[in-house]
Design an enzyme around this catalytic site. Structure first.
Site, PDB file in Angstrom:
ATOM      1  N   CYS A 157      -6.417   2.813   1.028  1.00  0.00           N
ATOM      2  CA  CYS A 157      -6.162   1.807   2.064  1.00  0.00           C
ATOM      3  C   CYS A 157      -7.393   1.539   2.911  1.00  0.00           C
ATOM      4  CB  CYS A 157      -5.022   2.269   2.959  1.00  0.00           C
ATOM      5  SG  CYS A 157      -5.399   3.794   3.845  1.00  0.00           S
ATOM      6  N   HIS A 294      -2.843   5.182   7.893  1.00  0.00           N
ATOM      7  CA  HIS A 294      -2.975   4.023   7.017  1.00  0.00           C
ATOM      8  C   HIS A 294      -3.966   3.034   7.627  1.00  0.00           C
ATOM      9  CE1 HIS A 294      -1.836   1.460   3.758  1.00  0.00           C
ATOM     10  NE2 HIS A 294      -1.155   0.590   4.472  1.00  0.00           N
ATOM     11  N   ASN A 316      -1.536  -6.061   4.895  1.00  0.00           N
ATOM     12  CA  ASN A 316      -1.411  -4.766   4.242  1.00  0.00           C
ATOM     13  C   ASN A 316      -1.979  -4.866   2.823  1.00  0.00           C
ATOM     14  OD1 ASN A 316      -0.708  -2.114   3.762  1.00  0.00           O
ATOM     15  ND2 ASN A 316       1.490  -2.390   4.154  1.00  0.00           N
TER      16      ASN A 316
END
Ligand SMILES: *[C@@H]1O[C@H](CO)[C@@H](O)[C@H](O)[C@H]1NC(C)=O
Length: 354
Positions: A157, A294, A316
């Site tokens: 991520c 994240h 995302n």
């Protein structure tokens, strides 16, 4: 067989109760009241879900196990959808994963105990007058955000968050919106970063600034696994350089908004909550803590006029079937310095001076 019986019964009771909300959102949440009305209907729902997401399992035992997980997730999703009004959860492609499996596979931020000293760097948006900021900003509409990507089962991520911010400043400064390579960061940005096992956006910015830049996604495509630096490069492309990076003062939402009004920003959040796994739309307002795990990218902010919710638009890297076409709107103005899910804690952005 006691458990399935109990579950169908619980769902059945819910249907008998006064729970008829969200009729219009069935297509978004992925199920209807009728689907929950019997064990057989849940089996049918599972089969439709398998077909829709093109899932196949190695054995019948595996399929049975996944059905149990699916049912448990469905129960959770439906319970939350009955409780919560500002956002909703849906049967997305993660519906056959336990929450533990999901967390292990799709996150990947490893924040150090403390930020590396940033005393040598400044915050260039400090002197912006908050009153001069636009009411809303959406970098997607200004051509500074590439299509939503998918990190897959790799804790990368941090690379996606970094690249989104670099793509943004590059588009703003040059007018050229080009998808850039996460794989190059995974393979080459190893000082402080750990490939599919986590990393930090600031380390990645630092690598890009010192290496001469990042190549395009096309030239250095994503493999969802670690490789050695340069091996994954398929062709040559001009590298996109940055000058450096700066940190947004921590725990100060006003500063984050000032920066976000000027460019897409890398932010870290706690996304390991079960609601995150199934978020399908609306303005998310928790639950979540602020244990950052994240990396994502803030690409805009605005307000939901009808409901009076102010939010930050976050890109995302879980594909475009998750959330609102791959994005989540996260509530801002929570009154907590760290912000919702810690979003104000560790924001940073690349700089590109000409
Ligand atoms: C945009 O940037 C990429 C990467 O540097 C480059 O390969 C491409 O040719 C550029 N496109 C235009 C139209 O300048």
């Amino acid at each position: 067989m006691a458990h399935p019986m109990k579950l169908s019964l619980a769902l059945l009771l819910c249907v008998v109760g006064a729970c008829v909300a969200r009729n219009s959102e069935f297509s978004i949440v992925g199920y209807s009241e009728e689907d929950l009305s019997s064990h057989d209907r849940i089996v049918e729902l599972f089969e439709r879900w398998l077909a829709k997401h093109q899932k196949a399992y190695a054995s019948f035992e595996e399929k049975l196990h996944r059905f149990e997980v699916f049912k448990d997730n469905l129960k959770h999703i439906d319970e939350i959808n009955r409780e919560v009004t500002s956002y909703w959860l849906g049967l997305n492609e993660f519906a056959d994963l336990t929450h533990e499996e999901f967390k292990a596979a799709y996150l990947g931020l490893s924040p150090p105990p403390a930020r590396r000293s940033s005393s040598s760097r400044s915050f260039r948006y400090e002197d912006i007058n908050a009153g001069d900021l636009p009411k809303s900003v959406d970098w997607r509409k200004k051509g500074a955000v590439t299509d939503v990507k998918n990190q897959g089962q790799c804790g990368s991520c941090w690379a996606f968050s970094t690249v989104a911010a670099v793509e943004g400043i590059n588009a703003i400064m040059t007018g050229n919106l080009t998808a850039l390579s996460e794989q190059e960061l995974i393979d080459c940005s190893v000082d402080g970063n750990n490939g599919c096992n986590g990393g930090m956006m600031d380390y990645a910015f630092s690598y890009i600034a010192s290496s001469g830049g990042l190549h395009t996604e096309e030239a250095y495509p994503y493999l969802m696994e670690e490789g050695s630096c340069g091996d994954g490069k398929k062709s040559e492309s001009e590298a996109v350089a940055i000058s450096g990076y700066e940190d947004v003062p921590a725990n100060d939402e006003q500063s984050l908004i000032k920066a976000l009004a000027h460019q897409p920003i890398s932010v870290a959040i706690e996304a390991s909550g079960r609601h995150f796994q199934f978020y399908s739309g609306g303005v998310y307002d928790g639950p979540c803590g602020a244990q950052l795990d994240h990396g994502v990218a803030a690409v805009g902010y605005g307000s939901d006029k009808g409901k009076g919710h102010d939010y930050i638009v976050v890109k995302n890297s879980w594909g475009d079937k998750w959330g609102e076409k791959g994005y989540i709107r996260m509530k801002r103005g929570t009154g907590k310095g760290e912000g919702l899910c810690g979003i104000n804690k560790m924001a940073s952005y690349p700089t590109k001076d000409n």
